[in-house]
Design a protein around this motif. Structure first.
Motif, PDB file in Angstrom:
ATOM      1  N   CYS A 153       0.832  -1.204   0.000  1.00  0.00           N
ATOM      2  CA  CYS A 153       0.000   0.000   0.000  1.00  0.00           C
ATOM      3  C   CYS A 153       0.865   1.252   0.000  1.00  0.00           C
ATOM      4  CB  CYS A 153      -0.931  -0.013   1.220  1.00  0.00           C
ATOM      5  SG  CYS A 153      -1.990   1.436   1.354  1.00  0.00           S
ATOM      6  N   GLU A 154       0.613   2.152  -0.934  1.00  0.00           N
ATOM      7  CA  GLU A 154       1.395   3.390  -1.012  1.00  0.00           C
ATOM      8  C   GLU A 154       1.064   4.345   0.123  1.00  0.00           C
ATOM      9  OE1 GLU A 154       0.721   5.764  -4.426  1.00  0.00           O
ATOM     10  OE2 GLU A 154      -1.420   6.016  -4.061  1.00  0.00           O
ATOM     11  N   ASN A 155       0.028   4.077   0.871  1.00  0.00           N
ATOM     12  CA  ASN A 155      -0.370   4.957   1.968  1.00  0.00           C
ATOM     13  C   ASN A 155       0.104   4.460   3.326  1.00  0.00           C
ATOM     14  OD1 ASN A 155      -3.111   5.234  -0.065  1.00  0.00           O
ATOM     15  ND2 ASN A 155      -2.017   7.086   0.548  1.00  0.00           N
ATOM     16  N   ILE A 156       1.087   3.560   3.324  1.00  0.00           N
ATOM     17  CA  ILE A 156       1.743   3.112   4.545  1.00  0.00           C
ATOM     18  C   ILE A 156       3.242   3.268   4.335  1.00  0.00           C
ATOM     19  CG2 ILE A 156       2.197   1.154   6.078  1.00  0.00           C
ATOM     20  CD1 ILE A 156      -0.551   0.084   5.400  1.00  0.00           C
ATOM     21  N   GLN A 157       3.917   3.850   5.287  1.00  0.00           N
ATOM     22  CA  GLN A 157       5.358   4.087   5.168  1.00  0.00           C
ATOM     23  C   GLN A 157       6.082   2.785   4.825  1.00  0.00           C
ATOM     24  OE1 GLN A 157       7.370   5.596   8.739  1.00  0.00           O
ATOM     25  NE2 GLN A 157       8.140   7.285   7.504  1.00  0.00           N
ATOM     26  N   PHE A 158       7.050   2.873   3.908  1.00  0.00           N
ATOM     27  CA  PHE A 158       7.737   1.689   3.402  1.00  0.00           C
ATOM     28  C   PHE A 158       9.040   1.457   4.154  1.00  0.00           C
ATOM     29  CE2 PHE A 158      10.450  -0.700   0.485  1.00  0.00           C
ATOM     30  CZ  PHE A 158       9.599  -1.736   0.130  1.00  0.00           C
ATOM     31  N   LEU A 159       9.187   0.278   4.736  1.00  0.00           N
ATOM     32  CA  LEU A 159      10.384  -0.088   5.489  1.00  0.00           C
ATOM     33  C   LEU A 159      11.422  -0.697   4.546  1.00  0.00           C
ATOM     34  CD1 LEU A 159      11.661  -0.349   8.346  1.00  0.00           C
ATOM     35  CD2 LEU A 159      10.725  -2.679   8.400  1.00  0.00           C
ATOM     36  N   LEU A 160      12.607  -0.098   4.527  1.00  0.00           N
ATOM     37  CA  LEU A 160      13.686  -0.593   3.680  1.00  0.00           C
ATOM     38  C   LEU A 160      14.484  -1.699   4.366  1.00  0.00           C
ATOM     39  CD1 LEU A 160      15.026   2.853   2.416  1.00  0.00           C
ATOM     40  CD2 LEU A 160      13.767   1.178   1.048  1.00  0.00           C
ATOM     41  N   THR A 167      25.461  -1.759  20.765  1.00  0.00           N
ATOM     42  CA  THR A 167      24.901  -1.299  22.045  1.00  0.00           C
ATOM     43  C   THR A 167      23.457  -1.734  22.225  1.00  0.00           C
ATOM     44  OG1 THR A 167      24.247   0.812  21.060  1.00  0.00           O
ATOM     45  CG2 THR A 167      26.419   0.700  22.103  1.00  0.00           C
ATOM     46  N   GLY A 168      22.925  -2.480  21.246  1.00  0.00           N
ATOM     47  CA  GLY A 168      21.562  -2.965  21.349  1.00  0.00           C
ATOM     48  C   GLY A 168      20.519  -2.029  20.788  1.00  0.00           C
ATOM     49  N   GLU A 169      20.939  -0.917  20.189  1.00  0.00           N
ATOM     50  CA  GLU A 169      19.965  -0.007  19.576  1.00  0.00           C
ATOM     51  C   GLU A 169      19.330  -0.662  18.356  1.00  0.00           C
ATOM     52  OE1 GLU A 169      21.426   4.525  20.573  1.00  0.00           O
ATOM     53  OE2 GLU A 169      22.031   3.616  18.666  1.00  0.00           O
ATOM     54  N   GLN A 170      18.039  -0.444  18.184  1.00  0.00           N
ATOM     55  CA  GLN A 170      17.310  -0.973  17.036  1.00  0.00           C
ATOM     56  C   GLN A 170      17.128   0.149  16.013  1.00  0.00           C
ATOM     57  OE1 GLN A 170      16.640  -4.214  17.110  1.00  0.00           O
ATOM     58  NE2 GLN A 170      17.298  -4.444  19.246  1.00  0.00           N
ATOM     59  N   TRP A 171      17.670  -0.058  14.812  1.00  0.00           N
ATOM     60  CA  TRP A 171      17.585   0.934  13.746  1.00  0.00           C
ATOM     61  C   TRP A 171      16.612   0.433  12.679  1.00  0.00           C
ATOM     62  CZ3 TRP A 171      21.110   5.257  12.536  1.00  0.00           C
ATOM     63  CH2 TRP A 171      21.902   5.621  13.632  1.00  0.00           C
ATOM     64  N   LEU A 172      15.564   1.215  12.425  1.00  0.00           N
ATOM     65  CA  LEU A 172      14.621   0.915  11.360  1.00  0.00           C
ATOM     66  C   LEU A 172      14.802   1.967  10.262  1.00  0.00           C
ATOM     67  CD1 LEU A 172      13.450  -0.744  13.724  1.00  0.00           C
ATOM     68  CD2 LEU A 172      11.162  -0.171  12.897  1.00  0.00           C
ATOM     69  N   ALA A 173      15.019   1.508   9.032  1.00  0.00           N
ATOM     70  CA  ALA A 173      15.253   2.418   7.908  1.00  0.00           C
ATOM     71  C   ALA A 173      14.017   2.464   7.023  1.00  0.00           C
ATOM     72  CB  ALA A 173      16.466   1.959   7.095  1.00  0.00           C
ATOM     73  N   PHE A 174      13.413   3.643   6.901  1.00  0.00           N
ATOM     74  CA  PHE A 174      12.230   3.835   6.075  1.00  0.00           C
ATOM     75  C   PHE A 174      12.582   4.656   4.836  1.00  0.00           C
ATOM     76  CE2 PHE A 174      10.628   3.223  10.357  1.00  0.00           C
ATOM     77  CZ  PHE A 174       9.596   2.315  10.170  1.00  0.00           C
ATOM     78  N   ARG A 175      11.914   4.363   3.744  1.00  0.00           N
ATOM     79  CA  ARG A 175      12.105   5.180   2.543  1.00  0.00           C
ATOM     80  C   ARG A 175      11.609   6.592   2.834  1.00  0.00           C
ATOM     81  NH1 ARG A 175       9.133   2.739  -2.334  1.00  0.00           N
ATOM     82  NH2 ARG A 175       7.359   3.696  -1.269  1.00  0.00           N
ATOM     83  N   ASP A 176      12.387   7.572   2.429  1.00  0.00           N
ATOM     84  CA  ASP A 176      12.059   8.974   2.700  1.00  0.00           C
ATOM     85  C   ASP A 176      11.060   9.473   1.663  1.00  0.00           C
ATOM     86  OD1 ASP A 176      11.908  11.584   3.406  1.00  0.00           O
ATOM     87  OD2 ASP A 176      14.031  12.071   3.114  1.00  0.00           O
ATOM     88  N   ASP A 177       9.777   9.269   1.958  1.00  0.00           N
ATOM     89  CA  ASP A 177       8.710   9.750   1.082  1.00  0.00           C
ATOM     90  C   ASP A 177       8.080  11.033   1.616  1.00  0.00           C
ATOM     91  OD1 ASP A 177       8.927   7.679  -0.799  1.00  0.00           O
ATOM     92  OD2 ASP A 177       7.634   6.360   0.374  1.00  0.00           O
ATOM     93  N   GLY A 178       8.693  11.631   2.620  1.00  0.00           N
ATOM     94  CA  GLY A 178       8.168  12.856   3.198  1.00  0.00           C
ATOM     95  C   GLY A 178       8.539  12.954   4.662  1.00  0.00           C
ATOM     96  N   ARG A 179       8.787  14.168   5.127  1.00  0.00           N
ATOM     97  CA  ARG A 179       9.197  14.374   6.518  1.00  0.00           C
ATOM     98  C   ARG A 179       8.209  15.225   7.305  1.00  0.00           C
ATOM     99  NH1 ARG A 179      15.747  15.440   5.744  1.00  0.00           N
ATOM    100  NH2 ARG A 179      16.128  13.562   4.459  1.00  0.00           N
ATOM    101  N   TYR A 180       7.179  15.712   6.626  1.00  0.00           N
ATOM    102  CA  TYR A 180       6.160  16.469   7.321  1.00  0.00           C
ATOM    103  C   TYR A 180       5.091  15.512   7.861  1.00  0.00           C
ATOM    104  CZ  TYR A 180       8.116  20.330   4.542  1.00  0.00           C
ATOM    105  OH  TYR A 180       8.950  21.221   3.960  1.00  0.00           O
ATOM    106  N   SER A 181       4.341  15.980   8.836  1.00  0.00           N
ATOM    107  CA  SER A 181       3.198  15.215   9.321  1.00  0.00           C
ATOM    108  C   SER A 181       1.943  16.057   9.141  1.00  0.00           C
ATOM    109  CB  SER A 181       3.374  14.852  10.802  1.00  0.00           C
ATOM    110  OG  SER A 181       3.237  16.001  11.619  1.00  0.00           O
TER     111      SER A 181
END
Length: 407
Positions: A153-160, A167-181
């Motif tokens: 679905c194009e209306n849900i943020q896409f996870l790359l 250090t145990g940090e969890q990094w989730l990378a999303f396609r940058d389709d916009g930074r505004y809310s």
């Protein structure tokens, strides 16, 4: 007489409105496979941070209580400090999970060059066990929704992709389709109202810009509902729906034709497959409220969960119907929610009569009045005190207000 909108601004007569009219810039073919090797990514500058807000209990008198709409809220963009203070008296506690955001890009593989936004959850070394649960839940939800490359679905943020650091940090990378809310858009637009008072500019120009604003808001709501329909059709609840959880690729109303809203912040998403209903450490509050509302069987709990998301979507519609059409400081999200829930006990039409008496709220009333009161009609259905009487997401999406037919 209003200037006519260009033909490309007109809504589609088909159910779902703009879904078939949307045109997007050409993109590389997306893949449902997630990248888990950090060497595939390049991290850029820090964009900011935000915290998570968890609703612990509800004092509202409505049957079934409030949804977990504040599950994730951007403290910088969604609410002011004053609003957060008012939230505290409503039994809402600020969690310890703090999220950092970074810009970046993919530097290897078939998606090389794709711009990304990294969402970083604190690691186990920081004692963030809740953060690990949230990160894992968000990862699993996106992976599930993207498991079929032909049904993304194009209306849900896409996870790359996603990875864990030493250090145990969890990094989730999303396609940058916009930074505004949607919260950003509402804030920017409401602040602009101070410069758009009728005495300062051409009334015909103002009327045309109001038409563009109505189009932009309706398309934002349409896109958000498209994403919610997709989630519900795949047995997933959002459970954090609000203006800060809808990301936009533009906040310029003149570019509304190119607007593609996307749902984000799925850390509190709930699996409502029949074998999963009633379980999950992050959804305990939902199932307790379901039981309190009389939903005891798996089928009833599932229906309650869907109705809970619909209630959150109703509050989102109310927010987007008022804040962008009012001057800054006249109305905020918390005051609006209290007005509907506490003052008028979810009697939307009584709230309308009240708002009609305030000239500063008149444009919001006119917006919901479109289509012979279609907006109020939809709000009353979505905010029905009885969760059993609320519409499903598909019915909301096909409502004449959300399709844009009222324009």
């Amino acid at each position: 007489m209003l200037k006519a909108l260009p033909s490309r601004f007109l809504a589609s007569p088909e159910p779902g409105g703009w879904r078939r009219l949307r045109r997007r810039r050409s993109q590389q073919t997306v893949s449902a496979a997630l990248m888990t090797n950090p060497s595939y990514f390049e991290v850029g500058r820090l964009l900011g941070s935000y915290g998570f807000m968890n609703i612990k209990s509800y004092s509202s008198s409505q049957s079934g209580g409030l949804p977990n709409v504040a599950g994730t809220q951007d403290l910088d963009l969604g609410y002011s400090k004053e609003e957060i203070e008012r939230l505290r008296v409503q039994n809402i506690g600020e969690g310890e999970v703090k999220i950092r955001l970074y810009e970046g890009r993919v530097v290897q593989g078939s998606l090389k060059g794709t711009q990304a936004v990294f969402k970083v959850y604190p690691g186990a070394l920081a004692g963030a066990s809740e953060a690990n649960l949230m990160a894992l839940n968000e990862l699993r939800t996106h992976a599930f929704l993207q498991s079929d490359a032909s049904d993304i679905c194009e209306n849900i943020q896409f996870l790359l992709g996603a990875f864990e650091t030493a250090t145990g940090e969890q990094w989730l990378a999303f396609r940058d389709d916009g930074r505004y809310s949607a919260a950003d858009y509402a804030k920017i637009t409401s602040e602009r109202q101070l410069k758009e008072r009728p005495g300062f500019w051409n009334p015909f120009d103002r009327a045309y810009k109001l038409e563009l604003r109505r189009y932009f808001v309706l398309k934002t709501l349409n896109g958000a509902m498209c994403g919610l329909v997709h989630m519900h059709n795949h047995d997933r609840l959002h459970q954090s729906l609000g203006p800060s959880s809808v990301v936009l690729n533009t906040v310029a109303e003149k570019d509304g034709y190119y607007l593609v809203p996307q749902l984000r912040d799925l850390a509190f998403s709930v699996d409502i497959g029949y074998s999963s209903v009633g379980v999950g450490s992050l959804s305990d509050g939902l199932w307790r409220r379901a039981s309190a509302a009389g939903a005891l069987t798996p089928l009833e709990k599932r229906a309650f969960g869907i109705a809970d998301d619909i209630y959150g979507a109703g509050l989102l519609i109310a927010y987007m119907a008022f804040i962008p059409f009012c001057e800054a400081g006249i109305m905020d999200g918390i005051s609006l929610q209290r007005l509907l829930e506490n003052t008028f006990r979810l009697d939307v039409y009584a709230a309308r009569e009240y708002c009609m008496e305030d000239d500063q709220l008149l444009e919001a009333v006119k917006f919901l009045d479109l289509g012979d009161g279609a907006g109020w009609e939809l709000l009353q259905a979505m905010l029905n005190p009885d969760y059993r009487k609320r519409p499903i997401a598909e019915a909301v999406l096909n409502h004449r207000f959300i399709t844009g037919a009222v324009l």
